[in-house]
Design a protein around this motif. Structure first.
Motif, PDB file in Angstrom:
ATOM      1  N   MET A   1       0.837  -1.192   0.000  1.00  8.89           N
ATOM      2  CA  MET A   1       0.000   0.000   0.000  1.00  8.89           C
ATOM      3  C   MET A   1       0.876   1.249   0.000  1.00  8.89           C
ATOM      4  N   ASN A   2       0.572   2.160  -0.903  1.00  6.38           N
ATOM      5  CA  ASN A   2       1.358   3.386  -0.994  1.00  6.38           C
ATOM      6  C   ASN A   2       0.492   4.464  -1.664  1.00  6.38           C
ATOM      7  N   PHE A   3       0.213   5.527  -0.955  1.00  6.36           N
ATOM      8  CA  PHE A   3      -0.597   6.591  -1.553  1.00  6.36           C
ATOM      9  C   PHE A   3      -0.283   7.935  -0.907  1.00  6.36           C
ATOM     10  N   SER A   4      -0.715   8.994  -1.560  1.00 10.75           N
ATOM     11  CA  SER A   4      -0.608  10.311  -0.939  1.00 10.75           C
ATOM     12  C   SER A   4      -1.927  11.038  -1.149  1.00 10.75           C
ATOM     13  N   CYS A   5      -2.243  11.911  -0.231  1.00 10.82           N
ATOM     14  CA  CYS A   5      -3.476  12.697  -0.380  1.00 10.82           C
ATOM     15  C   CYS A   5      -3.370  13.967   0.439  1.00 10.82           C
ATOM     16  N   ASN A   6      -4.330  14.843   0.252  1.00 13.50           N
ATOM     17  CA  ASN A   6      -4.344  16.118   0.954  1.00 13.50           C
ATOM     18  C   ASN A   6      -4.697  15.907   2.425  1.00 13.50           C
ATOM     19  N   LYS A   7      -4.005  16.597   3.322  1.00 14.12           N
ATOM     20  CA  LYS A   7      -4.213  16.398   4.760  1.00 14.12           C
ATOM     21  C   LYS A   7      -5.643  16.686   5.189  1.00 14.12           C
ATOM     22  N   GLN A   8      -6.193  17.817   4.740  1.00 10.90           N
ATOM     23  CA  GLN A   8      -7.544  18.189   5.169  1.00 10.90           C
ATOM     24  C   GLN A   8      -8.596  17.183   4.690  1.00 10.90           C
ATOM     25  N   ASP A   9      -8.450  16.711   3.446  1.00  7.59           N
ATOM     26  CA  ASP A   9      -9.390  15.715   2.910  1.00  7.59           C
ATOM     27  C   ASP A   9      -9.340  14.434   3.744  1.00  7.59           C
ATOM     28  N   LEU A  10      -8.101  14.025   4.056  1.00 12.66           N
ATOM     29  CA  LEU A  10      -7.934  12.786   4.821  1.00 12.66           C
ATOM     30  C   LEU A  10      -8.526  12.945   6.218  1.00 12.66           C
ATOM     31  N   LEU A  11      -8.287  14.111   6.832  1.00 11.69           N
ATOM     32  CA  LEU A  11      -8.796  14.354   8.180  1.00 11.69           C
ATOM     33  C   LEU A  11     -10.324  14.329   8.189  1.00 11.69           C
ATOM     34  N   GLU A  12     -10.934  14.914   7.151  1.00 15.17           N
ATOM     35  CA  GLU A  12     -12.399  14.907   7.092  1.00 15.17           C
ATOM     36  C   GLU A  12     -12.925  13.480   6.976  1.00 15.17           C
ATOM     37  N   ALA A  13     -12.238  12.683   6.178  1.00 12.23           N
ATOM     38  CA  ALA A  13     -12.635  11.280   6.026  1.00 12.23           C
ATOM     39  C   ALA A  13     -12.530  10.540   7.356  1.00 12.23           C
ATOM     40  N   ILE A  14     -11.429  10.756   8.055  1.00 10.94           N
ATOM     41  CA  ILE A  14     -11.218  10.070   9.343  1.00 10.94           C
ATOM     42  C   ILE A  14     -12.290  10.502  10.338  1.00 10.94           C
ATOM     43  N   THR A  15     -12.515  11.809  10.454  1.00  7.48           N
ATOM     44  CA  THR A  15     -13.503  12.336  11.399  1.00  7.48           C
ATOM     45  C   THR A  15     -14.885  11.747  11.113  1.00  7.48           C
ATOM     46  N   THR A  16     -15.181  11.558   9.827  1.00  5.49           N
ATOM     47  CA  THR A  16     -16.493  11.014   9.464  1.00  5.49           C
ATOM     48  C   THR A  16     -16.607   9.542   9.846  1.00  5.49           C
ATOM     49  N   VAL A  17     -15.670   8.715   9.402  1.00  2.23           N
ATOM     50  CA  VAL A  17     -15.824   7.264   9.664  1.00  2.23           C
ATOM     51  C   VAL A  17     -15.654   6.951  11.145  1.00  2.23           C
ATOM     52  N   GLN A  18     -14.908   7.801  11.855  1.00  5.46           N
ATOM     53  CA  GLN A  18     -14.684   7.612  13.287  1.00  5.46           C
ATOM     54  C   GLN A  18     -15.995   7.572  14.075  1.00  5.46           C
ATOM     55  N   LYS A  19     -17.035   8.217  13.560  1.00  4.88           N
ATOM     56  CA  LYS A  19     -18.324   8.230  14.251  1.00  4.88           C
ATOM     57  C   LYS A  19     -18.903   6.827  14.365  1.00  4.88           C
ATOM     58  N   ALA A  20     -18.393   5.914  13.522  1.00  2.00           N
ATOM     59  CA  ALA A  20     -18.882   4.532  13.590  1.00  2.00           C
ATOM     60  C   ALA A  20     -17.836   3.583  14.171  1.00  2.00           C
ATOM     61  N   VAL A  21     -16.788   4.138  14.803  1.00  2.00           N
ATOM     62  CA  VAL A  21     -15.761   3.271  15.398  1.00  2.00           C
ATOM     63  C   VAL A  21     -15.952   3.240  16.906  1.00  2.00           C
ATOM     64  N   MET A  22     -15.904   2.034  17.488  1.00  2.00           N
ATOM     65  CA  MET A  22     -16.012   1.931  18.948  1.00  2.00           C
ATOM     66  C   MET A  22     -14.748   2.500  19.582  1.00  2.00           C
ATOM     67  N   SER A  23     -14.906   3.273  20.672  1.00  2.00           N
ATOM     68  CA  SER A  23     -13.701   3.797  21.308  1.00  2.00           C
ATOM     69  C   SER A  23     -13.111   2.775  22.265  1.00  2.00           C
ATOM     70  N   LYS A  24     -13.944   1.923  22.825  1.00  2.00           N
ATOM     71  CA  LYS A  24     -13.462   0.819  23.663  1.00  2.00           C
ATOM     72  C   LYS A  24     -14.078  -0.467  23.121  1.00  2.00           C
ATOM     73  N   ALA A  25     -13.245  -1.339  22.604  1.00  2.00           N
ATOM     74  CA  ALA A  25     -13.773  -2.600  22.094  1.00  2.00           C
ATOM     75  C   ALA A  25     -12.952  -3.743  22.671  1.00  2.00           C
ATOM     76  N   THR A  26     -13.525  -4.921  22.680  1.00  2.00           N
ATOM     77  CA  THR A  26     -12.780  -6.069  23.198  1.00  2.00           C
ATOM     78  C   THR A  26     -11.698  -6.490  22.201  1.00  2.00           C
ATOM     79  N   LEU A  27     -11.969  -6.340  20.915  1.00  2.00           N
ATOM     80  CA  LEU A  27     -10.971  -6.658  19.899  1.00  2.00           C
ATOM     81  C   LEU A  27     -10.349  -5.370  19.363  1.00  2.00           C
ATOM     82  N   PRO A  28      -9.010  -5.264  19.395  1.00  2.00           N
ATOM     83  CA  PRO A  28      -8.360  -4.032  18.902  1.00  2.00           C
ATOM     84  C   PRO A  28      -8.800  -3.647  17.491  1.00  2.00           C
TER      85      PRO A  28
END
Lengths: 363, 363
Positions: A1-28
């Motif tokens: 895997m090797n890619f580059s992208c704009n920081k702000q675009d990537l941050l927006e993507a992370i902030t969005t999908v993070q809403k569906a990520v458990m902050s404490k889960a039994t499996l990492p």
């Protein structure tokens, strides 16, 4: 895997999908974001109740996928300068993140075993403006019940029929209904969990862009721009809420929304957090006295209204009134009182885009 | 008691004196604000460790005084429209607050028994600009110790001599010193509790107006504009902090404050809240590598510096570095390293307005 992208675009993507990520889960792996550099760059968060897929513009040099801890990944990207971010897998799931003079190496996880979003088998589908959907959620979400004992009421009913879509929330003390027109003539009912609606609300933008909503038996898919959100549905039959709304009213009052809201807010000031006393409305002709009396003292506020029908004295939990009135954009609304102990209905003057119903409290 | 005044002025007065009111006290009167309509309107808050008196412009129709619950009073005034507020005592300590269409009646308390601020017996006094005092507090307050076992270090030393005033905080890991010139040639030392300094900081404005500081044996009085703040002092002898500062240095590095701060912030990102790993600085000629290595991965950031002396590799708790560097306004500073295990001193390039000293951690 090797890619580059704009920081702000990537941050927006992370902030969005993070809403569906458990902050404490039994499996990492469940605390991670799935990253796939394929034909384009895809990020995924999934907590089973809800899953979010987000596509980012990226320059992909080598395909591949990995799972990175959501908190760590977002903290790193957030801290980077506003510039192009270069990400590649070094070996054994170790990922290198480079941007300007900054260099990070973090340990990732094998993407195998990551719970990808299920395919939705299309049953019914509608298209609605992002801003209209956002508005309907805002106008109803506060009336969703928190009581897990009655599961059905912890979600909002989304109902399509006759070229309109209706969202309904109801918690036993109040009822909120919001409507918007759609093009499709389909008919369906689905109950969407309140928690997911709250997250969807945050991702939606105040834009004219369309959201496609697809329903399967037990899931709803919201697709817009670069984003796909899947929410599970709550199983069961929603209350027949229409039957709760009275049809006859004793008193009808036109109020200025801002003045009325301020009046209720001031009357709430002399209540402590623990003891929510009722606020009393005394309607006499075209005058409304908003008043409360607590162990701390009394408050009174006189506002001018326009009244049809008999005088009325009625009490409300001020929080319930404020929840509704704070989401109204109209300058004026009509309040319909059925009786001092019966439900009271709030509607805009010249549309049925929304309706609130609130039960009074004994005074 | 009967007076009227501007809502915003009154709210500012309440917000200010509230900083000295206990939110939970055994006696209700101690949760109150003392209000006195005399020749002018005076508000007082006092929690014994600190007391604040504030004068407000008011139109006084009848003299008198009362104590009102601080939270209730501020909530009511905050909620009022921006207009003239009319306040009078009705009977038996019941106070009427009127503003525009709003009317409140709240129960107050007898002003007798309210702990008024003590008179300060003038021993020494100095005058300093509000902005200069605010700046000195900001540059030193974060280095105050929280450890109640060593009471002396839970305050800042305020020391006047030779036409300058020095503030010093010290917590065993770091030392912060800030200076400003004064006109008076007085000489004194006082240790002011950190908690009070924090509140005084909030009340001070970024203005050229003067603060008069008067010392008695066990109290300090800060007078400015419409405000008088009395703080108790911490009893005892402050550390001889000057002897801690090394005089010889092995390496001297000029860094860009913003670049260095960002570098340390990024290196901190891969640390969890619980585990604060050290950040390592590797100085080789005119290059500084800021790097960290934790269980999550590694980070590296290269910045250009200007070095005098030998190469150096040294580790720091990143939080301690950040606390200091975040309050520096200068574009560049000098960092003086005595040895990889000895204290490191940070100074602006062309003044001695402030000095920070930080102990390294073993790496």
């Amino acid at each position: 895997m090797n890619f580059s992208c704009n920081k702000q675009d990537l941050l927006e993507a992370i902030t969005t999908v993070q809403k569906a990520v458990m902050s404490k889960a039994t499996l990492p792996i469940l605390e991670g974001i799935y990253i796939e550099a394929g034909d384009s760059l895809k990020l995924v968060g999934n907590c089973f109740d809800m899953g979010i897929e987000y596509y980012v513009n990226a320059d992909i040099k080598e395909k591949g996928s990995i799972v990175l801890n959501s908190k760590m990944f977002s903290d790193i990207i957030r801290g980077l300068p506003d510039s192009e971010v270069f990400i590649h897998e070094k070996e054994n799931y170790v990922v290198v993140i480079e941007c300007s003079n900054s260099y990070f190496e973090i340990k990732g996880l094998s993407p195998e075993g990551y719970p990808m979003l299920p395919e939705i088998e299309e049953k019914d589908k509608i298209t609605v403006q992002q801003s209209a959907l956002k508005d309907m959620i805002r106008k109803t979400i506060y009336a969703i019940s928190n009581d897990e004992k009655n599961k059905i009421l912890t979600g909002s009913l989304m109902e399509a029929s006759d070229g309109e879509i209706t969202m309904v929330s109801l918690d036993g003390y109040r009822l909120a209904i919001a409507k918007t027109f759609i093009k499709e003539v389909v008919s369906f009912k689905a109950i969407i969990p309140g928690k997911n609606l709250g997250e969807i609300y945050k991702v939606l933008e105040q834009s004219d862009e369309k959201v496609k909503i697809t329903l399967s038996t037990n899931q709803a898919l919201f697709e817009f721009e670069n984003c796909r959100i899947i929410s599970k549905l709550i199983d069961g039959e929603y209350m027949n809420y229409r039957s709760f709304i009275p049809e006859k009213f004793e008193t009808q009052v036109e109020v200025n929304v801002k003045e009325f809201t301020k009046g209720i807010e001031r009357a709430s000031v002399i209540m402590s957090e623990e003891n929510k006393y009722p606020v009393k409305l005394i309607i006499e002709g075209d005058s409304m006295l908003i008043t409360s009396s607590t162990k701390f003292g009394i408050s009174k506020e006189q506002i001018e209204v326009s009244t049809n029908g008999s005088n009325m004295t009625i009490g409300f939990n001020p929080r319930f009134l404020l929840d509704s009135f704070r989401v109204i954009e109209d300058e004026k609304v009509e309040i319909y009182f059925s009786s001092p102990v019966g439900p009271c209905v709030v509607k805009p003057i010249e549309s049925d885009k929304f309706t609130f119903m609130i039960l009074p409290v004994r005074i």
